[in-house]
Design an enzyme around this catalytic site. Structure first.
Site, PDB file in Angstrom:
ATOM      1  N   CYS A 113       6.298 -31.444  -1.361  1.00 15.41           N
ATOM      2  CA  CYS A 113       7.031 -30.690  -1.969  1.00 15.41           C
ATOM      3  C   CYS A 113       7.509 -31.856  -2.642  1.00 15.41           C
ATOM      4  O   CYS A 113       7.745 -30.947  -4.441  1.00 15.41           O
ATOM      5  CB  CYS A 113       8.161 -29.762  -2.206  1.00 15.41           C
ATOM      6  SG  CYS A 113       7.898 -28.332  -1.326  1.00 15.41           S
ATOM      7  N   HIS A 260      12.887 -28.952  -7.964  1.00 16.44           N
ATOM      8  CA  HIS A 260      11.944 -28.339  -7.110  1.00 16.44           C
ATOM      9  C   HIS A 260      12.399 -26.849  -6.759  1.00 16.44           C
ATOM     10  O   HIS A 260      13.795 -26.971  -6.392  1.00 16.44           O
ATOM     11  CB  HIS A 260      11.753 -29.136  -5.702  1.00 16.44           C
ATOM     12  CG  HIS A 260      10.809 -28.063  -4.877  1.00 16.44           C
ATOM     13  ND1 HIS A 260       9.724 -28.190  -5.794  1.00 16.44           N
ATOM     14  CD2 HIS A 260      10.871 -27.767  -4.097  1.00 16.44           C
ATOM     15  CE1 HIS A 260       8.931 -27.006  -4.501  1.00 16.44           C
ATOM     16  NE2 HIS A 260       9.796 -27.099  -3.109  1.00 16.44           N
ATOM     17  N   ASN A 290       8.102 -20.441  -3.845  1.00 18.66           N
ATOM     18  CA  ASN A 290       8.456 -21.990  -4.073  1.00 18.66           C
ATOM     19  C   ASN A 290       6.672 -22.126  -4.031  1.00 18.66           C
ATOM     20  O   ASN A 290       6.270 -22.295  -3.396  1.00 18.66           O
ATOM     21  CB  ASN A 290       8.960 -22.295  -2.453  1.00 18.66           C
ATOM     22  CG  ASN A 290       8.268 -23.587  -2.321  1.00 18.66           C
ATOM     23  OD1 ASN A 290       8.092 -24.391  -2.971  1.00 18.66           O
ATOM     24  ND2 ASN A 290       9.109 -24.341  -1.286  1.00 18.66           N
TER      25      ASN A 290
HETATM   26  N1  COA Z   1      13.254 -11.086   6.420  1.00 17.73           N
HETATM   27  C1  COA Z   1      14.540 -10.873   6.759  1.00 17.73           C
HETATM   28  N2  COA Z   1      15.564 -11.342   7.656  1.00 17.73           N
HETATM   29  C2  COA Z   1      14.995 -12.501   7.792  1.00 17.73           C
HETATM   30  C3  COA Z   1      13.587 -12.653   7.224  1.00 17.73           C
HETATM   31  C4  COA Z   1      12.841 -12.021   6.006  1.00 17.73           C
HETATM   32  N3  COA Z   1      12.067 -12.980   5.616  1.00 17.73           N
HETATM   33  N4  COA Z   1      13.696 -14.217   7.809  1.00 17.73           N
HETATM   34  C5  COA Z   1      14.655 -14.875   8.521  1.00 17.73           C
HETATM   35  N5  COA Z   1      15.384 -13.344   8.451  1.00 17.73           N
HETATM   36  C6  COA Z   1      16.552 -13.591   9.668  1.00 17.73           C
HETATM   37  C7  COA Z   1      16.648 -14.437  11.019  1.00 17.73           C
HETATM   38  O1  COA Z   1      15.942 -13.914  11.859  1.00 17.73           O
HETATM   39  C8  COA Z   1      18.381 -14.003  11.108  1.00 17.73           C
HETATM   40  O2  COA Z   1      18.504 -13.192  12.092  1.00 17.73           O
HETATM   41  P1  COA Z   1      19.388 -13.545  12.834  1.00 17.73           P
HETATM   42  O3  COA Z   1      21.042 -13.574  12.462  1.00 17.73           O
HETATM   43  O4  COA Z   1      19.429 -11.847  13.762  1.00 17.73           O
HETATM   44  O5  COA Z   1      19.308 -14.416  13.863  1.00 17.73           O
HETATM   45  C9  COA Z   1      18.727 -14.278   9.727  1.00 17.73           C
HETATM   46  O6  COA Z   1      17.730 -13.789   9.200  1.00 17.73           O
HETATM   47  C10 COA Z   1      19.594 -15.887   8.935  1.00 17.73           C
HETATM   48  O7  COA Z   1      18.190 -15.916   9.384  1.00 17.73           O
HETATM   49  P2  COA Z   1      18.274 -17.868   8.944  1.00 17.73           P
HETATM   50  O8  COA Z   1      17.250 -18.592   9.037  1.00 17.73           O
HETATM   51  O9  COA Z   1      19.789 -18.406   9.165  1.00 17.73           O
HETATM   52  O10 COA Z   1      19.037 -17.465   6.868  1.00 17.73           O
HETATM   53  P3  COA Z   1      19.285 -18.335   6.250  1.00 17.73           P
HETATM   54  O11 COA Z   1      20.704 -18.381   5.282  1.00 17.73           O
HETATM   55  O12 COA Z   1      19.845 -19.867   6.713  1.00 17.73           O
HETATM   56  O13 COA Z   1      18.227 -18.375   5.180  1.00 17.73           O
HETATM   57  C11 COA Z   1      16.475 -19.627   4.153  1.00 17.73           C
HETATM   58  C12 COA Z   1      17.212 -19.047   5.109  1.00 17.73           C
HETATM   59  C13 COA Z   1      15.045 -19.775   4.154  1.00 17.73           C
HETATM   60  C14 COA Z   1      15.902 -19.200   3.179  1.00 17.73           C
HETATM   61  C15 COA Z   1      17.713 -20.737   4.010  1.00 17.73           C
HETATM   62  O14 COA Z   1      17.609 -21.518   4.717  1.00 17.73           O
HETATM   63  C16 COA Z   1      16.975 -21.981   3.050  1.00 17.73           C
HETATM   64  O15 COA Z   1      16.544 -21.632   2.264  1.00 17.73           O
HETATM   65  N6  COA Z   1      16.645 -23.587   3.478  1.00 17.73           N
HETATM   66  C17 COA Z   1      16.108 -24.032   3.479  1.00 17.73           C
HETATM   67  C18 COA Z   1      14.562 -24.387   2.384  1.00 17.73           C
HETATM   68  C19 COA Z   1      13.974 -25.090   1.633  1.00 17.73           C
HETATM   69  O16 COA Z   1      14.421 -25.391   1.245  1.00 17.73           O
HETATM   70  N7  COA Z   1      11.589 -24.955   2.424  1.00 17.73           N
HETATM   71  C20 COA Z   1      11.663 -25.501   1.526  1.00 17.73           C
HETATM   72  C21 COA Z   1      11.688 -27.326   1.348  1.00 17.73           C
HETATM   73  S1  COA Z   1      10.567 -27.578   0.286  1.00 17.73           S
END
Ligand code: COA
Length: 333
Positions: A113, A260, A290
């Site tokens: 990214c 980004h 993204n």
């Molecule tokens: N739909 C519904 N629920 C989902 C899901 C989806 N698409 N993906 C994950 N979940 C669930 C998980 O299983 C988890 O359930 P649980 O609490 O029962 O275990 C819950 O949602 C929370 O998951 P978590 O991964 O802790 O969520 P989060 O608040 O951290 O948000 C992201 C997830 C990915 C949006 C966030 O962590 C993020 O943006 N991270 C950085 C991403 C990034 O920058 N990536 C690229 C860099 S280039």
């Protein structure tokens, strides 16, 4: 006067097929509400038979048209991607063929990214060294053919989209013209390589691909979302401030901040931490998801097309991604 690299053309292209959060909810246990709340994304575009080089070609054509130049005016093609057309040769070679070029050098650059800023910085160094006067820099991704559209893959697959963006760069030797790339800064931390990665197929594996590897889902991207989030909101402000400082500029001097497009919440958090007003930020993740190395050049092209980039404006581009990698650039338009 020292040579400065000027951005003289911008272009972007996304495939026509719009995929909504509700479309994804038919394939896996997710919802429009969850996706919008956590990431800000409403829709993304997915290819329908097009290849990465097809997207890169359309974006490049638009960038060349906006620079009023032809493909054969380009002396080098630098293309950033994490989703190459094939294992080898690089996507830039397929793009070069589509552009009808015979022997223009091509380089694929891999920094995920942050890839576009790595490519921009490399092109800037080539131009300032005098080796090339005009460079086509492209960011291009087709993620949709490599995502896992099941419950197992939902944490990653809802976040990504397909697209391409391109810039035409030219040496600026005009002493009266102070526009161009002022500073760039690149960073990496391989220590965290596996926190966001796609393991297979890869030459570290022998054989590179087996049915077991496919069944275990090791061909799909995996991410420790919270770990990535925490590092992104630390590293982006850090590198942005360091790059501005190197250019002897302050946050207040900046007219437009481009970050980004990984997650709208990351960008809102960073802007809030730095006290940047919302109207100085542009985001398009809501429409496109993204697009990794394509996100920043797409955003810059949108900013240019909507008239946000008048001459003299200061714009910053900042990214964080897999690797880990992070980078920033400061440009006077
Ligand atoms: N739909 C519904 N629920 C989902 C899901 C989806 N698409 N993906 C994950 N979940 C669930 C998980 O299983 C988890 O359930 P649980 O609490 O029962 O275990 C819950 O949602 C929370 O998951 P978590 O991964 O802790 O969520 P989060 O608040 O951290 O948000 C992201 C997830 C990915 C949006 C966030 O962590 C993020 O943006 N991270 C950085 C991403 C990034 O920058 N990536 C690229 C860099 S280039």
């Amino acid at each position: 006067m020292a040579v400065r690299t000027k951005i003289i053309g911008t272009g972007m292209y996304v495939p026509d097929r719009v995929v909504t959060n509700d479309d994804l909810a038919k394939l896996m246990d997710t919802s429009d509400e969850w996706i919008q709340q956590r990431s800000g994304i409403s829709t993304r575009r997915f290819v329908d038979g097009e290849t990465p080089a097809d997207l890169a070609f359309e974006a490049s054509k638009r960038a060349l048209a906006s620079a009023e130049l032809d493909a054969d005016d380009m002396e080098l093609i630098l293309l950033a991607t994490l989703s190459p057309e094939h294992d080898f040769p690089g996507t830039s070679f397929f793009l070069q063929r589509r552009l009808g070029l015979e022997d223009t050098p091509c380089v694929d650059l891999r920094a995920q990214c942050s890839g576009f800023l790595y490519a921009l910085s490399t092109a800037d160094a080539f131009i300032r060294s005098g080796q090339y006067r005009r460079v086509l820099v492209v960011g291009c991704e087709v993620h949709s053919t490599g995502l896992e559209f099941t419950d197992r893959g939902r944490a990653v697959s809802v976040l990504f989209g397909d697209g391409a963006g391109a810039l035409v760069l030219e040496a600026n030797e005009d002493e009266k013209d102070s526009s161009g790339i002022l500073q760039t800064r690149l960073h990496a931390q391989g220590e965290h390589a596996e926190k966001l990665w796609t393991e297979a197929p890869g030459s570290a594996l022998s054989p590179r691909l087996t049915q077991a590897i496919i069944d275990e889902g090791r061909i799909f991207p995996r991410m420790e979302g919270r770990f990535v989030f925490k590092h992104a909101v630390t590293r982006m402000p850090e590198v942005l401030l360091a790059t501005l400082n190197a250019a002897s500029l302050k946050l207040d001097d900046v007219d437009l901040f481009l970050f980004h497009q990984a997650n709208l919440r990351i960008n809102e958090y960073v802007a809030q931490q730095l006290g940047i007003p919302a109207e100085k930020c542009l985001n398009n993740i809501q429409k496109y998801g993204n697009c990794s190395a394509a996100s920043l050049p797409m955003l810059l092209a949108e900013a240019n097309e909507t008239g946000l980039l008048e001459a003299g404006k200061i714009v910053t581009l900042t990214a964080f991604g897999s690797g880990f990698s992070w980078a920033s650039a400061v440009v006077r338009w």
